[in-house]
Structures are given as C-alpha cells and as structure tokens.
Scaffold this active site. Structure first.
Site, PDB file in Angstrom:
ATOM      1  N   GLY A  96      34.892 -72.781   0.083  1.00 16.00           N
ATOM      2  CA  GLY A  96      34.137 -73.722   0.905  1.00 16.00           C
ATOM      3  C   GLY A  96      34.033 -73.345   2.366  1.00 16.00           C
ATOM      4  CG  HIS A 103      37.266 -74.081  10.881  1.00 18.46           C
ATOM      5  ND1 HIS A 103      36.593 -72.916  10.612  1.00 18.46           N
ATOM      6  CD2 HIS A 103      37.016 -74.911   9.836  1.00 18.46           C
ATOM      7  CE1 HIS A 103      35.947 -73.032   9.462  1.00 18.46           C
ATOM      8  NE2 HIS A 103      36.193 -74.241   8.948  1.00 18.46           N
TER       9      HIS A 103
HETATM   10  P1  AMP Z   1      34.258 -74.940   6.569  1.00 17.30           P
HETATM   11  O1  AMP Z   1      33.249 -75.382   5.540  1.00 17.30           O
HETATM   12  O2  AMP Z   1      35.694 -75.050   6.117  1.00 17.30           O
HETATM   13  O3  AMP Z   1      33.913 -73.567   7.105  1.00 17.30           O
HETATM   14  O4  AMP Z   1      34.153 -75.967   7.762  1.00 17.30           O
HETATM   15  C1  AMP Z   1      33.102 -75.970   8.668  1.00 17.30           C
HETATM   16  C2  AMP Z   1      32.967 -77.368   9.135  1.00 17.30           C
HETATM   17  O5  AMP Z   1      32.191 -77.372  10.312  1.00 17.30           O
HETATM   18  C3  AMP Z   1      32.263 -78.310   8.139  1.00 17.30           C
HETATM   19  O6  AMP Z   1      33.144 -79.376   7.784  1.00 17.30           O
HETATM   20  C4  AMP Z   1      31.048 -78.811   8.918  1.00 17.30           C
HETATM   21  O7  AMP Z   1      30.758 -80.177   8.683  1.00 17.30           O
HETATM   22  C5  AMP Z   1      31.473 -78.571  10.347  1.00 17.30           C
HETATM   23  N1  AMP Z   1      30.387 -78.390  11.306  1.00 17.30           N
HETATM   24  C6  AMP Z   1      29.259 -77.655  11.132  1.00 17.30           C
HETATM   25  N2  AMP Z   1      28.507 -77.690  12.264  1.00 17.30           N
HETATM   26  C7  AMP Z   1      29.192 -78.458  13.158  1.00 17.30           C
HETATM   27  C8  AMP Z   1      28.943 -78.880  14.494  1.00 17.30           C
HETATM   28  N3  AMP Z   1      27.830 -78.505  15.176  1.00 17.30           N
HETATM   29  N4  AMP Z   1      29.855 -79.687  15.098  1.00 17.30           N
HETATM   30  C9  AMP Z   1      30.964 -80.076  14.431  1.00 17.30           C
HETATM   31  N5  AMP Z   1      31.264 -79.705  13.171  1.00 17.30           N
HETATM   32  C10 AMP Z   1      30.387 -78.908  12.536  1.00 17.30           C
END
Ligand code: AMP
Ligand code: ZN
Length: 117
Positions: A96, A103
C-alpha cells in the site's frame, strides 16, 4: 543522493512549502501533518524532512532521524490524547505504499483491529 530533496516527490514538496499541508508538529528533522484521506479520527503522517524512500532505508542511513520520527509519532499521539494508537510504515507497493518518501502513519481515536488487513 540519499537525503537530498527529490523534484518529483510529494512529501519533499510539502517540506519545501510548495504543497500545502495541515502541519501539527515540526522539529529540525521531522514534519507531522494530517493525512488528506484520514482512516481514523487521528491520522497524522510523520516524515523525515530529508528524502529517504522508506522507513528501513531511513534507519540504515540516518538512525537518529529514524528515532526522531518514532519519538514524534508518540508526541503526536499524546497531543491527540490517543492513549492507544498504531504506527504503520507501509513499505512497497504491495503493502500500500504510494508515496516513496518515508512516513509513519499515526492512527488512533478509535478501536484498531488486530491483525490489520
Ligand atoms: P502510503 O499509501 O502509505 O504511501 O501513504 C501515503 C499517504 O499520504 C496516504 O494515506 C494519503 O492519503 C496521504 N496523502 C497523499 N497526498 C497527501 C497530501 N497532499 N497531504 C496529506 N496527505 C496526503
Ligand atoms: Zn521526498
């Protein structure tokens, strides 16, 4: 080079202030901001300001900053009054991961099932 900002990285753009985010905490080495698509009442992302593709790469290159991310995850949970919470590092597309800048997801504010999906 490891740690250098990447032009095509969304989270490097957030660190640079080029993409807006709802920042909840900031340190010299980390930034914490609300996930744009929250999966729980508390859903905050804690990132190193330096670009590393995933959590394990971060820990290998910069162990102190990896510890900073974990400490800040705990501080976020405390500020959100989440006594129980989960720290998630999705690693690899099959798990995912969609943003390839390390992060920690800090999830709390509701019951969390175990095992996770
Ligand atoms: P992952 O899928 O573990 O790589 O997590 C990436 C996360 O970033 C997801 O939960 C998204 O909802 C979040 N995300 C994507 N774009 C943004 C944004 N501009 N600001 C805050 N969160 C974001
Ligand atoms: Zn980045």
């Amino acid at each position: 080079m490891a740690g250098e900002p990447q032009a095509d990285c969304l989270f490097c753009k957030i660190v640079a202030g080029d993409v807006p985010a709802t920042v909840v905490r900031e340190t010299e080495t980390t930034l914490a901001f609300r996930d744009i698509n929250p999966q729980a009442p508390t859903h905050v992302l804690v990132i190193p300001k330096a670009h590393h593709p995933d959590a394990a790469s971060l820990a290998a290159a910069e162990p102190k900053i990896a510890a900073d991310v974990l400490r800040e995850a705990g501080e976020v949970a405390a500020e959100e009054k989440s006594e129980s919470y989960r720290i998630v590092f999705n690693t690899g597309a099959g798990a995912g991961q969609t943003v390839f800048h390390a992060h920690a997801h800090v999830l709390g504010g509701r019951g969390l099932q175990w095992p996770p999906g």
